[in-house]
Design a protein around this motif. Structure first.
Motif, PDB file in Angstrom:
ATOM      1  N   LEU A 248       0.829  -1.214   0.000  1.00 41.86           N
ATOM      2  CA  LEU A 248       0.000   0.000   0.000  1.00 41.86           C
ATOM      3  C   LEU A 248       0.861   1.259   0.000  1.00 41.86           C
ATOM      4  CD1 LEU A 248      -2.787  -1.064   2.515  1.00 41.86           C
ATOM      5  CD2 LEU A 248      -3.069  -0.640   0.068  1.00 41.86           C
ATOM      6  N   LYS A 249       1.889   1.276   0.829  1.00 42.28           N
ATOM      7  CA  LYS A 249       2.755   2.460   0.911  1.00 42.28           C
ATOM      8  C   LYS A 249       3.543   2.674  -0.373  1.00 42.28           C
ATOM      9  CE  LYS A 249       1.555   3.675   4.957  1.00 42.28           C
ATOM     10  NZ  LYS A 249       0.610   4.753   5.113  1.00 42.28           N
ATOM     11  N   THR A 250       4.028   1.593  -0.979  1.00 40.86           N
ATOM     12  CA  THR A 250       4.833   1.763  -2.186  1.00 40.86           C
ATOM     13  C   THR A 250       3.989   2.118  -3.404  1.00 40.86           C
ATOM     14  OG1 THR A 250       4.867  -0.637  -2.553  1.00 40.86           O
ATOM     15  CG2 THR A 250       6.755   0.328  -1.395  1.00 40.86           C
ATOM     16  N   ALA A 251       2.692   2.131  -3.245  1.00 38.00           N
ATOM     17  CA  ALA A 251       1.809   2.590  -4.322  1.00 38.00           C
ATOM     18  C   ALA A 251       1.589   4.105  -4.258  1.00 38.00           C
ATOM     19  CB  ALA A 251       0.468   1.872  -4.240  1.00 38.00           C
ATOM     20  N   ILE A 252       2.154   4.752  -3.239  1.00 32.82           N
ATOM     21  CA  ILE A 252       1.986   6.195  -3.043  1.00 32.82           C
ATOM     22  C   ILE A 252       3.247   6.911  -3.528  1.00 32.82           C
ATOM     23  CG2 ILE A 252       1.631   8.015  -1.328  1.00 32.82           C
ATOM     24  CD1 ILE A 252       0.177   5.848   0.382  1.00 32.82           C
ATOM     25  N   THR A 253       3.083   7.764  -4.498  1.00 32.68           N
ATOM     26  CA  THR A 253       4.203   8.456  -5.136  1.00 32.68           C
ATOM     27  C   THR A 253       5.059   9.222  -4.137  1.00 32.68           C
ATOM     28  OG1 THR A 253       2.875   8.679  -7.137  1.00 32.68           O
ATOM     29  CG2 THR A 253       4.812  10.091  -6.961  1.00 32.68           C
ATOM     30  N   GLN A 254       4.440   9.988  -3.251  1.00 33.06           N
ATOM     31  CA  GLN A 254       5.208  10.786  -2.289  1.00 33.06           C
ATOM     32  C   GLN A 254       6.033   9.889  -1.379  1.00 33.06           C
ATOM     33  OE1 GLN A 254       2.988  13.174   0.519  1.00 33.06           O
ATOM     34  NE2 GLN A 254       4.793  14.312   1.145  1.00 33.06           N
ATOM     35  N   PHE A 255       5.468   8.750  -1.006  1.00 36.10           N
ATOM     36  CA  PHE A 255       6.196   7.822  -0.153  1.00 36.10           C
ATOM     37  C   PHE A 255       7.449   7.321  -0.864  1.00 36.10           C
ATOM     38  CE2 PHE A 255       7.280   3.580   1.235  1.00 36.10           C
ATOM     39  CZ  PHE A 255       7.386   3.748   2.600  1.00 36.10           C
ATOM     40  N   VAL A 256       7.282   6.839  -2.074  1.00 35.62           N
ATOM     41  CA  VAL A 256       8.414   6.280  -2.830  1.00 35.62           C
ATOM     42  C   VAL A 256       9.479   7.342  -3.077  1.00 35.62           C
ATOM     43  CG1 VAL A 256       9.106   5.200  -5.014  1.00 35.62           C
ATOM     44  CG2 VAL A 256       6.996   4.482  -3.870  1.00 35.62           C
ATOM     45  N   SER A 257       9.052   8.548  -3.407  1.00 33.54           N
ATOM     46  CA  SER A 257      10.037   9.602  -3.680  1.00 33.54           C
ATOM     47  C   SER A 257      10.769  10.046  -2.413  1.00 33.54           C
ATOM     48  CB  SER A 257       9.383  10.797  -4.373  1.00 33.54           C
ATOM     49  OG  SER A 257       8.440  11.418  -3.532  1.00 33.54           O
ATOM     50  N   GLY A 258      10.218   9.746  -1.240  1.00 35.92           N
ATOM     51  CA  GLY A 258      10.868  10.100   0.016  1.00 35.92           C
ATOM     52  C   GLY A 258      11.866   9.072   0.503  1.00 35.92           C
ATOM     53  N   LEU A 259      11.894   7.912  -0.133  1.00 39.29           N
ATOM     54  CA  LEU A 259      12.814   6.848   0.268  1.00 39.29           C
ATOM     55  C   LEU A 259      14.239   7.144  -0.183  1.00 39.29           C
ATOM     56  CD1 LEU A 259      10.715   3.710  -0.754  1.00 39.29           C
ATOM     57  CD2 LEU A 259      11.129   4.512   1.588  1.00 39.29           C
ATOM     58  N   SER A 260      15.189   6.751   0.642  1.00 40.77           N
ATOM     59  CA  SER A 260      16.585   6.806   0.213  1.00 40.77           C
ATOM     60  C   SER A 260      16.826   5.651  -0.751  1.00 40.77           C
ATOM     61  CB  SER A 260      17.526   6.678   1.418  1.00 40.77           C
ATOM     62  OG  SER A 260      17.485   5.352   1.926  1.00 40.77           O
ATOM     63  N   ILE A 261      17.945   5.675  -1.437  1.00 37.98           N
ATOM     64  CA  ILE A 261      18.291   4.587  -2.359  1.00 37.98           C
ATOM     65  C   ILE A 261      18.368   3.263  -1.599  1.00 37.98           C
ATOM     66  CG2 ILE A 261      20.136   3.679  -3.835  1.00 37.98           C
ATOM     67  CD1 ILE A 261      20.701   6.643  -4.606  1.00 37.98           C
ATOM     68  N   ASP A 262      18.974   3.280  -0.406  1.00 35.24           N
ATOM     69  CA  ASP A 262      19.108   2.060   0.389  1.00 35.24           C
ATOM     70  C   ASP A 262      17.756   1.544   0.868  1.00 35.24           C
ATOM     71  OD1 ASP A 262      21.861   2.053   0.067  1.00 35.24           O
ATOM     72  OD2 ASP A 262      22.247   3.046   1.985  1.00 35.24           O
ATOM     73  N   GLU A 263      16.876   2.454   1.301  1.00 32.47           N
ATOM     74  CA  GLU A 263      15.546   2.045   1.759  1.00 32.47           C
ATOM     75  C   GLU A 263      14.748   1.424   0.618  1.00 32.47           C
ATOM     76  OE1 GLU A 263      15.007   5.463   5.233  1.00 32.47           O
ATOM     77  OE2 GLU A 263      14.376   5.888   3.172  1.00 32.47           O
ATOM     78  N   LYS A 264      14.823   2.049  -0.549  1.00 34.65           N
ATOM     79  CA  LYS A 264      14.104   1.515  -1.714  1.00 34.65           C
ATOM     80  C   LYS A 264      14.655   0.140  -2.101  1.00 34.65           C
ATOM     81  CE  LYS A 264      12.346   2.694  -6.291  1.00 34.65           C
ATOM     82  NZ  LYS A 264      12.013   1.324  -6.518  1.00 34.65           N
ATOM     83  N   ALA A 265      15.958  -0.009  -2.060  1.00 34.42           N
ATOM     84  CA  ALA A 265      16.583  -1.303  -2.403  1.00 34.42           C
ATOM     85  C   ALA A 265      16.148  -2.383  -1.418  1.00 34.42           C
ATOM     86  CB  ALA A 265      18.098  -1.174  -2.417  1.00 34.42           C
ATOM     87  N   LYS A 266      16.057  -2.028  -0.149  1.00 39.72           N
ATOM     88  CA  LYS A 266      15.643  -2.987   0.876  1.00 39.72           C
ATOM     89  C   LYS A 266      14.209  -3.449   0.623  1.00 39.72           C
ATOM     90  CE  LYS A 266      16.284  -3.650   5.744  1.00 39.72           C
ATOM     91  NZ  LYS A 266      16.835  -3.146   6.967  1.00 39.72           N
ATOM     92  N   ILE A 267      13.341  -2.526   0.252  1.00 45.08           N
ATOM     93  CA  ILE A 267      11.950  -2.868  -0.048  1.00 45.08           C
ATOM     94  C   ILE A 267      11.878  -3.676  -1.335  1.00 45.08           C
ATOM     95  CG2 ILE A 267       9.720  -1.895  -0.732  1.00 45.08           C
ATOM     96  CD1 ILE A 267      10.294   0.408   1.294  1.00 45.08           C
ATOM     97  N   ASP A 268      12.599  -3.260  -2.353  1.00 46.00           N
ATOM     98  CA  ASP A 268      12.605  -3.978  -3.641  1.00 46.00           C
ATOM     99  C   ASP A 268      13.099  -5.410  -3.475  1.00 46.00           C
ATOM    100  OD1 ASP A 268      11.597  -1.727  -4.914  1.00 46.00           O
ATOM    101  OD2 ASP A 268      13.538  -1.135  -5.764  1.00 46.00           O
ATOM    102  N   ALA A 269      14.040  -5.612  -2.563  1.00 45.41           N
ATOM    103  CA  ALA A 269      14.618  -6.942  -2.358  1.00 45.41           C
ATOM    104  C   ALA A 269      13.578  -7.948  -1.846  1.00 45.41           C
ATOM    105  CB  ALA A 269      15.788  -6.873  -1.381  1.00 45.41           C
ATOM    106  N   LEU A 270      12.481  -7.444  -1.280  1.00 46.05           N
ATOM    107  CA  LEU A 270      11.433  -8.332  -0.792  1.00 46.05           C
ATOM    108  C   LEU A 270      10.626  -8.953  -1.926  1.00 46.05           C
ATOM    109  CD1 LEU A 270      10.066  -6.191   2.180  1.00 46.05           C
ATOM    110  CD2 LEU A 270      11.676  -8.111   2.291  1.00 46.05           C
ATOM    111  N   LYS A 271      10.686  -8.333  -3.102  1.00 48.92           N
ATOM    112  CA  LYS A 271       9.977  -8.802  -4.298  1.00 48.92           C
ATOM    113  C   LYS A 271       8.483  -9.026  -4.040  1.00 48.92           C
ATOM    114  CE  LYS A 271      14.124 -11.099  -5.954  1.00 48.92           C
ATOM    115  NZ  LYS A 271      14.765 -10.365  -6.902  1.00 48.92           N
ATOM    116  N   LEU A 272       7.854  -7.981  -3.509  1.00 50.48           N
ATOM    117  CA  LEU A 272       6.423  -8.089  -3.207  1.00 50.48           C
ATOM    118  C   LEU A 272       5.585  -7.768  -4.404  1.00 50.48           C
ATOM    119  CD1 LEU A 272       6.351  -6.496   0.351  1.00 50.48           C
ATOM    120  CD2 LEU A 272       6.486  -8.888  -0.274  1.00 50.48           C
TER     121      LEU A 272
END
Length: 77
Positions: free
Chosen positions: A53-77
């Motif tokens: 749900l959170k990663t579907a929100i543009t402002q949320f994704v744009s607020g992530l650091s590169i490392d935070e985004k990579a950590k979420i992406d690594a979950l392959k949800l």
């Protein structure tokens, strides 16, 4: 449907709580599926949904650091 807009402080809190969910998902995914309790299965599903749900929100994704985004992406949800 329009997205709600968060202040910088609110966005930081949203990211913090979502990273808690990431930690929970990582912990439960490390347990073999056959060995997970019913509570763990439910907790995993809730936290995966929260992250989705959170990663579907543009402002949320744009607020992530590169490392935070990579950590979420690594979950392959």
């Amino acid at each position: 449907m329009s997205e709600e807009t968060w202040s910088d402080e609110e966005l930081a809190q949203q990211i913090f709580s979502t990273l808690d969910s990431v930690s929970i998902v990582e912990r439960i995914q490390a347990i073999a599926e056959a060995d997970r309790t019913e509570d763990e299965v439910d907790e995993l599903a809730r936290n995966e949904r929260h992250i989705q749900l959170k990663t579907a929100i543009t402002q949320f994704v744009s607020g992530l650091s590169i490392d935070e985004k990579a950590k979420i992406d690594a979950l392959k949800l």
